[in-house]
Design a protein around this motif. Structure first.
Motif, PDB file in Angstrom:
ATOM      1  N   HIS A 108       0.843  -1.195   0.000  1.00 10.54           N
ATOM      2  CA  HIS A 108       0.000   0.000   0.000  1.00 10.54           C
ATOM      3  C   HIS A 108       0.883   1.252   0.000  1.00 10.54           C
ATOM      4  O   HIS A 108       0.701   2.180   0.786  1.00 10.54           O
ATOM      5  N   ALA A 109       1.851   1.227  -0.918  1.00  7.50           N
ATOM      6  CA  ALA A 109       2.875   2.268  -0.969  1.00  7.50           C
ATOM      7  C   ALA A 109       2.948   2.896  -2.353  1.00  7.50           C
ATOM      8  O   ALA A 109       2.677   2.242  -3.366  1.00  7.50           O
ATOM      9  N   VAL A 110       3.309   4.173  -2.373  1.00  7.85           N
ATOM     10  CA  VAL A 110       3.728   4.783  -3.627  1.00  7.85           C
ATOM     11  C   VAL A 110       5.071   4.161  -4.001  1.00  7.85           C
ATOM     12  O   VAL A 110       5.976   4.057  -3.161  1.00  7.85           O
ATOM     13  N   VAL A 111       5.214   3.738  -5.236  1.00  5.68           N
ATOM     14  CA  VAL A 111       6.476   3.176  -5.714  1.00  5.68           C
ATOM     15  C   VAL A 111       7.028   4.074  -6.810  1.00  5.68           C
ATOM     16  O   VAL A 111       6.300   4.430  -7.747  1.00  5.68           O
ATOM     17  N   VAL A 112       8.287   4.434  -6.682  1.00  4.83           N
ATOM     18  CA  VAL A 112       8.995   5.186  -7.709  1.00  4.83           C
ATOM     19  C   VAL A 112      10.053   4.253  -8.292  1.00  4.83           C
ATOM     20  O   VAL A 112      11.044   3.928  -7.640  1.00  4.83           O
ATOM     21  N   SER A 113       9.813   3.786  -9.509  1.00  2.01           N
ATOM     22  CA  SER A 113      10.720   2.873 -10.194  1.00  2.01           C
ATOM     23  C   SER A 113      11.705   3.685 -11.021  1.00  2.01           C
ATOM     24  O   SER A 113      11.306   4.544 -11.804  1.00  2.01           O
ATOM     25  N   VAL A 114      12.986   3.401 -10.871  1.00  2.00           N
ATOM     26  CA  VAL A 114      14.051   4.243 -11.417  1.00  2.00           C
ATOM     27  C   VAL A 114      14.609   3.641 -12.704  1.00  2.00           C
ATOM     28  O   VAL A 114      15.155   2.545 -12.700  1.00  2.00           O
ATOM     29  N   ASP A 115      14.478   4.380 -13.795  1.00  2.00           N
ATOM     30  CA  ASP A 115      15.051   3.973 -15.075  1.00  2.00           C
ATOM     31  C   ASP A 115      16.448   4.585 -15.192  1.00  2.00           C
ATOM     32  O   ASP A 115      16.729   5.405 -16.068  1.00  2.00           O
ATOM     33  N   TYR A 116      17.322   4.173 -14.269  1.00  2.00           N
ATOM     34  CA  TYR A 116      18.669   4.745 -14.231  1.00  2.00           C
ATOM     35  C   TYR A 116      19.415   4.468 -15.539  1.00  2.00           C
ATOM     36  O   TYR A 116      19.172   3.475 -16.222  1.00  2.00           O
TER      37      TYR A 116
END
Length: 321
Positions: A108-116
């Motif tokens: 139940h979290a905001v997820v920020v997926s990183v396209d490094y």
């Protein structure tokens, strides 16, 4: 434990295709193969629903890179910055989209997926620096939340490197760390490398090639953010480490968990019996992978449950560009 029968079927399917070693292909060919395999694995799988997802550009200092945000249907005031796997060279926010959806819905979290930005075009410390910038951006975009730094495989190593950088530069500590089958020893000398370095989806020759792309300067292999087993691991957030039984990197994960615990960090090691490296990507089609992924996320939930929830985000959802 015997290998899971669904995983064994995937191994037999790959063996029948006789994939060429990564070092015999161009980087673009290896990336396409990884993306195609990820797409096949999730083909027909029902993706976990999220309330909203959107891409944004983040300034990495010497250029921009993309992040993908996932807002959960039920929000408990948490934030996960996620670094994808792929040997610092392949993989992206698309290949790991199912993983991040599952994390958003389960925690139940905001997820920020990183396209490094990836090696070899952006070798070490480029991907690490992008991850540091992404974690800071995520906190500005979604302030006041219990922040978990997370990643699988190469992304797990990046996540731990980001946490050490934050500790050493006076940043606010993370609430927790999630490291799933992370590479922790660039010498690749653990017994599990010899035992499972051929015929278990993750090939030793390919692992060596990934390190060559990421670390063209041999001297960098002793840096703390790379040689994690010899790093200072004190004063870090409570950590969940997931390993897979039939993984060349299995022993590195076990040793890393022990090193963190010896440094005073609360650690929960979640084994993956019958599974291979990359099981997070199989969770929508392999029941055993789904079960262990659930165990890993339940361990993170145990760390986060006592923490106060952040205020709900505005109805508009994702922050503006």
């Amino acid at each position: 434990m015997a290998m899971d029968r669904f995983v064994n079927a995937l191994i037999q399917w790959q063996a029948a295709a006789r994939p060429a070693p990564a070092r015999t292909l161009s980087v673009d060919q290896v990336r396409r193969r990884y993306a195609d395999n990820a797409a096949r694995v999730r083909e027909g799988a029902a993706l976990k629903a999220v309330a909203q997802s959107a891409d944004r550009l983040v300034d990495g200092g010497d250029g921009t890179f993309r992040v993908r945000m996932y807002l959960p249907e039920t929000d408990r005031g948490r934030l996960v910055t996620y670094l994808h796997g792929g040997g610092w060279t392949v993989g992206d926010v698309d290949t790991h989209d199912p993983v991040c959806r599952r994390i958003a819905g389960t925690l139940h979290a905001v997820v920020v997926s990183v396209d490094y930005r990836r090696a070899p075009e952006h070798p070490y410390p480029g991907p690490l620096e992008d991850g540091i910038a992404a974690a800071r951006w995520a906190e500005r975009a979604f302030p006041g939340r219990a922040h978990v730094i997370a990643g699988d495989s190469a992304g797990g190593a990046l996540a731990l490197g980001i946490a050490m950088h934050r500790r050493d530069h006076g940043g606010a500590p993370f609430a927790a760390q999630l490291l799933v089958y992370p590479p922790a020893d660039p010498s690749l000398q653990s017994p599990s490398v010899a035992r499972y370095g051929s015929g278990y989806l993750s090939e030793l020759d390919d692992l060596l090639w990934y390190y060559d792309q990421y670390l063209p300067d041999p001297a960098a292999r002793t840096d703390a953010a790379v040689d994690l087993l010899n790093a200072d691991l004190g004063d870090l957030a409570p950590t969940v480490i997931g390993t897979a039984e039939f993984d060349p990197l299995h022993d590195e994960g076990v040793r890393l968990a022990a090193r963190l615990a010896a440094a005073g960090v609360p650690v929960r090691h979640v084994p993956g019996p019958g599974l291979v490296h990359g099981y997070l990507l199989m969770a929508d089609i392999v029941p055993a992978a789904a079960a262990v992924t659930g165990d890993v996320l339940a361990a993170v939930e145990d760390l986060l449950a006592p923490l106060p929830a952040a205020p709900r985000p505005p109805a508009a959802g994702c922050p503006p560009r």
